[in-house]
Design an enzyme around this catalytic site. Structure first.
Site: not given
Ligand SMILES: NC(=O)c1ccc[n+]([C@@H]2O[C@H](COP(=O)([O-])OP(=O)(O)OC[C@H]3O[C@@H](n4cnc5c(N)ncnc54)[C@H](OP(=O)(O)O)[C@@H]3O)[C@@H](O)[C@H]2O)c1
Length: 284
Positions: A95, A172, A239
């Site tokens: 990702t 995503k 994150k």
């Protein structure tokens, strides 16, 4: 199915995905910064590569599944790129920010190699159960070549988001933002239910068999009601919310909810807002 595939990054998600490829009959050349994490795969027949570039075969396919932008960009050395060479394909499954993904694609284009971004929806358990969803983007020739690998990696379905690099990474980030917000809302609402004397499991059962019958509500609802949800301790939401917010800022797209969730995670004691159903905090 004799082509050797390079695989760099054997973390929590990388190991089961690489294991699925081995099981499907693909010879693998694997590398991980901490070499001990490769041991089980090597026992099962994978070859050990001493560096990321050493996992690359000329004109072949190499998959990376490292932690973040910086770690993936750190393996994009001249050695890695020139070994991959003309016609070789790098499939990046981490990702990442769309911006980093585009930078990496540009590096590949300069070296005549191809790049596919293919981030993953699904936890390591879903990889073992072959229930992953993979979203991907890249040039048609590259996608055609790597597409058969997705099912072998454990995808129940994969989704083509076109040629423009950055599209699949955006999907995503959008997906994770929705999952993280759902988990935060579930925690807050199920905590209220429990503090009101209503069984949170019964609430989850009722809602996920009627108005909210979606896998995320079912899985996280159950885990939150059981007190086994692990999003508060996982570094992934911080994150990925950060990447979402940064991507929104670059596009001048509003991001009040991701900003709020990120602030909540940075405050001490905020885990009660994003994870296990906890007792009502005492009044200040
Ligand atoms: N776990 C999940 O549920 C999940 C689900 C969907 C997507 N993802 C995404 O998949 C990616 C991998 O996640 P994960 O859960 O497998 O993470 P992880 O268990 O922490 O593994 C991270 C991997 O990156 C490597 N790495 C980190 N920093 C590095 C550096 N500076 N140089 C070289 N290698 C470095 C690690 O090597 P070492 O082993 O040496 O530390 C390890 O191979 C992430 O982008 C994550 O957001 C994870």
């Amino acid at each position: 199915m004799t082509e050797t595939i390079g695989f760099v990054g054997l973390g929590k998600l990388g190991r089961p995905i690489a294991g699925n490829l081995l099981q499907a009959g693909y010879p693998l050349r694997v590398h991980n910064r901490t070499a001990s994490k490769a041991e089980e795969l090597v026992t099962r027949g994978a070859q050990l590569a001493s560096t990321p570039a050493d996992a690359v075969t000329s004109g072949g396919i190499v998959i990376s599944l490292l932690w973040d932008d910086a770690s993936v960009e750190s393996i994009m050395t001249d050695d890695f790129l020139s070994r991959l060479g003309r016609g070789g394909v790098h499939v990046s499954m981490s990702t990442l920010s769309p911006e980093a993904s585009r930078r990496i694609a540009t590096l590949h284009a300069k070296h005549g190699s191809l790049f596919v971004e293919a981030p993953v929806f699904g936890r390591p358990e879903a990889a073992v159960a072959r229930k992953l969803f993979i979203v991907y983007a890249g040039l048609p020739a590259a996608k055609e070549r790597v597409k058969p690998l997705f099912e072998a990696m454990g995808a129940q379905k994969s989704f083509d988001f076109g040629e423009a690099i950055g599209a699949a990474t955006t999907v995503k980030l959008v997906g994770n933002m929705l999952i993280i917000s759902a988990a935060a809302s579930l925690t807050e609402t199920l905590t209220l239910a429990r503090n009101s004397g209503v069984d949170p499991h019964a609430v989850v059962d009722m809602l996920t068999t009627t108005l909210l019958s979606a896998p995320i509500y079912q899985t996280y609802g159950r885990m939150i009601a059981d007190g086994t949800a692990d999003l508060a301790s996982s570094p992934i939401p911080t994150k990925d919310l950060g990447l979402f917010k940064e991507t929104a800022r670059a596009l001048s797209s509003p991001a009040p909810i991701s900003t709020f969730l990120l602030d909540l995670r940075s405050k001490p004691g905020s885990d009660r807002n994003v994870d296990p159903v906890s007792p009502m905090p005492s009044a200040p």
